[in-house]
Every structure is written in structure tokens, then in C-alpha cells.
Design an enzyme around this catalytic site. Structure first.
Site, short mmCIF file in Angstrom:
data_model
loop_
_atom_site.label_atom_id
_atom_site.label_comp_id
_atom_site.label_asym_id
_atom_site.label_seq_id
_atom_site.Cartn_x
_atom_site.Cartn_y
_atom_site.Cartn_z
N PHE A 24 0.85 -1.41 0.21
CA PHE A 24 -0.06 0.05 0.02
C PHE A 24 0.77 1.35 0.18
O PHE A 24 1.65 1.34 0.75
CB PHE A 24 -1.04 -0.11 0.90
CG PHE A 24 -2.08 0.95 1.12
CD1 PHE A 24 -3.11 0.48 0.20
CD2 PHE A 24 -2.33 1.96 1.69
CE1 PHE A 24 -4.32 1.50 -0.14
CE2 PHE A 24 -3.39 2.93 1.40
CZ PHE A 24 -4.25 2.65 0.54
N ARG A 51 -9.95 -9.23 -6.46
CA ARG A 51 -9.64 -9.23 -4.94
C ARG A 51 -10.75 -9.55 -4.30
O ARG A 51 -11.96 -9.10 -4.34
CB ARG A 51 -8.84 -8.18 -4.42
CG ARG A 51 -8.32 -8.30 -2.99
CD ARG A 51 -7.54 -6.88 -2.58
NE ARG A 51 -8.49 -5.87 -2.34
CZ ARG A 51 -8.12 -5.19 -1.29
NH1 ARG A 51 -7.24 -5.01 -0.78
NH2 ARG A 51 -9.31 -4.09 -0.89
N ASP A 60 2.35 -2.38 9.84
CA ASP A 60 1.13 -2.12 9.45
C ASP A 60 0.26 -3.38 9.51
O ASP A 60 0.45 -4.20 8.82
CB ASP A 60 1.18 -1.46 8.23
CG ASP A 60 -0.26 -0.71 7.53
OD1 ASP A 60 -1.25 -1.42 7.85
OD2 ASP A 60 -0.11 0.22 7.01
N TYR A 72 -11.89 -0.38 10.02
CA TYR A 72 -13.16 -0.38 9.31
C TYR A 72 -13.04 -1.71 8.23
O TYR A 72 -13.92 -1.88 7.40
CB TYR A 72 -13.36 0.88 8.39
CG TYR A 72 -11.96 1.17 7.67
CD1 TYR A 72 -11.37 0.72 6.43
CD2 TYR A 72 -11.31 2.30 8.33
CE1 TYR A 72 -10.51 1.29 5.87
CE2 TYR A 72 -10.35 2.89 7.55
CZ TYR A 72 -9.78 2.39 6.41
OH TYR A 72 -8.53 2.79 5.92
N LYS A 73 -12.05 -2.54 8.21
CA LYS A 73 -11.91 -3.54 7.46
C LYS A 73 -12.59 -4.99 8.40
O LYS A 73 -13.75 -5.00 8.68
CB LYS A 73 -10.51 -4.12 7.05
CG LYS A 73 -10.02 -3.01 6.11
CD LYS A 73 -8.55 -3.32 5.51
CE LYS A 73 -8.14 -1.92 5.13
NZ LYS A 73 -8.62 -1.35 4.04
#
Length: 440
Positions: free
Chosen positions: A167, A410, A236, A261-262
Site C-alpha cells: 500500500f 480481489r 502495519d 473499518y476492515k
């Protein structure tokens, strides 16, 4: 759970560490001959999915979420809404804010929410109480961790290793932090970091799971290699927290950040968190010393004196509405063992890959997700030349994954609400879409 993709039964108490690697997944083209598709027919796979769901000890948690008939395989971008959160937030808004107003900072516990909610996240990522504080975005917490880590590392260590493969925001933030602290950035594949650490390395910033491929990095091994050279490990956890065991305390991680939020289902833009190992808390020097992290925040003195503990990671006034929505969402984790979540995650991804092999036309997709359990997160990434058109059509037909340009389909698997019938349906619809959309 069986040792190959021929999954015949599943229990949430299965031990994924005892399972062998998949025989053939990563980098292999999917699709089968008509004869093979007949042998692995859809009814057979559907029947197996029904049996697997019947034996799933986590299946009861699905009813805790607001779901419809859509197959939702994008919880690695935004987790589903826990069904009880709207009522909880109605109370926060109408009573705590509407009636108590300013009194809620004390009477409703608003002021202590960042540490209280951090303590609820702690067992999910393998940390003791008092080591996690919730607040700000992941990017802001990456900045805090990298700058504070560089300061902890001390003089003579002028380089920061950065995960070059995943990311990009982490890299952007790390570059800015390096300019501010006088360090230089060394971008590397995480697989090469252990060999690249020197006595000049201050820290390495690494993503635990690659957001694009789903590759799980060796957190224990790389952390140990960094420590052996006197450097710090900053992780991370955005794509691993809530999907698999992390073991922050057990493996001696120095600093870590993650979003909520995942897989933690905290809601869009819910606040992130910062982990500071207990041994570093006394010297943690935040680059953002806001009034919330002051030892006497209401003293309003011109000089800054840091508070004790992980509170040093706070900055300004907490985002109370989103933070309390996250706190409510975390109720779905009550009584859930992360080891059971991991066992189901591996079983789901095994079964999905098997179903894709059975349903997908030959040569249309291939997996870039590692086959070995110790290298796999909780998602499957399929390379497909027609990926944008395929994902659009999948969503139109009720299977929601996401696209990573230019050619990655994905699919994220959230074990608390994704079942095996969902997996079989998703692979079956994928096969139908691939047959309907011409080759590029």
C-alpha cells in the site's frame, strides 16, 4: 480441516498450523476441462458447502450483521455493519449528545474512549492492556510511529527500510517522516529486509499482509532479524487485525498501526489505532504532541509534558461518534477466539480456490495469492486480463469483491459472516461471468 483443498469437513477449532501447504495454487492458471468440471460438478460443491456451513462453529455470528442476499467478499475494504450498532448510535446521538451534552465527556466515558477501546482491540492483535490507543487515521498513526521510532533508534542510525511492494500511503508518509528527521528511505521487498539490515538501520516499516496479493509476511522472523541488528520493527496491521493471530507482545513488536473499518467492522472512516510496546512508552516521543496527550491536558500550560503510557499516542479531541460506533461494533468479538477465525479463514480460501478451479474457464484467471498457509492472509487475488469488466459484472450479479488495477480481482473473506455457500456461489458466478465476457 483436511490438509489439501479437498475440504470435506470444517471445525472452528481446527489448528491451521497442522495443515500442509496447498498442492497447487499460487501462480497457476485456473480452469478445467469439461470432463474435470463434470467430476467437480456444481451440485457436489454446493452440497459440500452446505455440510461445511452446518459444522461451522462461527456460523452463528453471521446473524449479528446487517446482510442481504449479496455475497459480500469485500470486508477487507469495508466490513459489514454489525446489526446492533444503529440502535447504540441512536442513544449516543439522542441521549449522550442531545441530552447530556458536555457532561458526556465524563458521565458517558467519552474522554477515556481512546484507551478503553484500545484495550478491546488488544486481545485481537495479541497485546496486553495499556498498549493501544485509538484515534486519528492510519496515515497519521504511521507518521507518529515512524518519527517516534526513528527517535527511539538513536544517533548513528540514519536509514529507514520501507516495504516497497504494498500500500503506497505508508511509503509516502515514511518519505515525509524521513525528510523531517534527516533519515534516508531504503525501499525493499520485505523478503529482502532481513539481509539488508545494518547498524545504520533505525527501523523497518512493513505491511503484515500485502493489500494486493494477500501475501502474509513473516512478522516473528523479520522482527527478530531487526532486533538482532539493533533496529526497530514497525508493522502495519490493516489487512491482518481481525483476520489472523498477530502476537504483538509475544513477538516483541516495537510499534504497530492499523485501521478498524476492515475486519474489525468499525464503519467507514472509523479511527485507527497505535500500539506502543510497554518497554518504549517512557521514551515514546510523538511528533504530534497535542493537548490530549499532555500529562495535565486541562492545565493549558504553554509547555508540553507527555502523559504516561500509550496515552502519548493521542493528539487532539477524539472523533467521538465514529469512535463509539467502533466500540459498539467490537461487541461481535465477545467470546470469539482469533485462532478459530484463522482456521475458518484458511478453510474458506481453500474452498474458494477449489471452486474457482472447477467453475472458471481454462486459462482465464490465475491466483497470485501464496499457497502456503504461513504466507496467506484472508483474501484471494486472481489475475484476470478482463478484470475491470469482470468485477463490474460480478457486482451486478450480486457478488461483491473489488478491483486492483490493472488486472487483479480481489476477494476478502471475513469469517464472522462469510459462509461456504457464499464461497461456492461466488466462484460459480465468476465462472458464468468469465464465459459471458469475451477474452481481451
Amino acid at each position: 480441516m483436511s490438509e489439501t483443498t479437498e475440504t470435506t469437513e470444517f471445525s472452528a477449532t481446527s489448528d491451521p498450523s497442522q495443515a500442509s501447504d496447498l498442492p497447487s495454487v499460487a501462480g497457476q492458471a485456473f480452469g478445467s476441462s469439461p470432463a474435470a468440471r463434470t467430476a467437480n460438478s456444481a451440485p457436489s460443491l454446493a452440497e459440500r458447502a452446505t455440510r461445511l456451513d452446518a459444522s461451522d462453529e462461527l456460523a452463528e455470528h453471521r446473524e449479528k450483521f446487517a446482510l442481504d442476499d449479496t455475497v459480500y467478499l469485500d470486508g477487507n475494504s469495508l466490513g459489514a455493519l454489525p446489526a446492533h450498532v444503529p440502535a447504540r448510535m441512536a442513544d449516543v446521538i439522542s441521549r449522550q449528545w442531545g441530552e447530556l451534552r458536555i457532561r458526556s465527556w465524563s458521565e458517558s466515558g467519552w474522554w477515556t474512549a481512546p484507551e478503553r477501546i484500545g484495550d478491546r482491540i488488544a486481545p485481537i492483535v495479541g497485546a496486553a492492556e495499556g498498549r493501544i490507543v485509538v484515534g486519528d487515521s492510519t496515515s497519521v498513526n504511521v507518521f507518529k510511529a515512524v518519527v517516534a521510532g526513528a527517535r527511539l533508534a538513536g544517533e548513528g542510525r540514519d536509514e529507514i527500510l520501507v516495504d516497497a511492494t504494498t500500500f503506497p500511503t505508508d511509503g509516502y508518509i515514511a518519505e515525509s517522516a524521513a525528510r523531517l528527521t534527516g533519515h534516508r528511505i531504503v525501499p525493499l521487498d520485505p523478503a529482502d529486509m532481513a539481509a539488508a539490515v545494518t547498524d545504520r538501520t533505525a527501523l523497518a516499516l512493513v505491511n503484515h499482509v500485502d493489500y494486493r496479493t494477500g501475501r502474509l509476511r513473516d512478522l516473528p522472523g523479520l522482527t527478530a532479524a531487526l532486533h538482532a541488528a539493533g533496529a526497530l520493527a514497525v508493522w502495519d496491521l490493516c489487512h491482518s487485525a481481525g483476520a489472523l493471530p498477530v502476537g504483538l507482545d509475544e513477538h516483541g513488536v516495537d510499534l504497530a498501526v492499523g485501521c478498524t473499518y476492515k475486519y474489525l467492522n468499525g464503519g467507514p472512516g472509523s479511527p485507527a489505532y497505535l500500539y506502543v510496546a510497554e518497554r518504549h512508552q517512557g521514551r515514546f516521543d510523538s511528533p504530534l504532541p497535542g493537548w490530549n496527550s499532555h500529562a495535565d491536558p486541562f492545565g493549558m500550560t504553554p509547555g508540553y509534558e507527555a502523559a504516561d503510557g500509550a496515552v502519548r499516542g493521542r493528539v487532539g479531541t477524539p472523533d467521538i461518534l465514529s469512535m463509539l460506533a467502533l466500540e459498539a461494533a467490537l461487541d461481535v468479538w465477545d467470546g470469539v477466539r482469533i485462532e478459530d477465525v484463522r482456521a475458518k479463514s484458511l478453510a474458506l480460501t481453500d474452498f474458494f480456490l477449489e471452486c474457482v478451479r472447477a467453475h472458471a474457464p481454462e486459462g482465464r484467471v490465475d491466483s497470485v495469492t501464496p499457497e502456503a498457509y504461513e504466507e496467506r492472509g484472508s483474501q484471494v487475488a486472481l489475475r484476470c486480463a478482463e478484470a475491470p469488466a469482470v468485477m463490474d459484472e460480478l457486482i451486478r450479479r450480486g457478488v461483491v469483491g473489488d478491483l486492483r488495477r490493472p488486472d487483479i480481482l480481489r476477494f476478502g473473506f471475513t469469517p464472522l459472516y462469510v459462509g461456504f455457500a457464499d464461497v461456492e456461489r461466488a466462484a460459480r458466478v465468476l465462472g458464468e461471468v468469465l464465459r459471458d465476457i469475451p477474452r481481451a
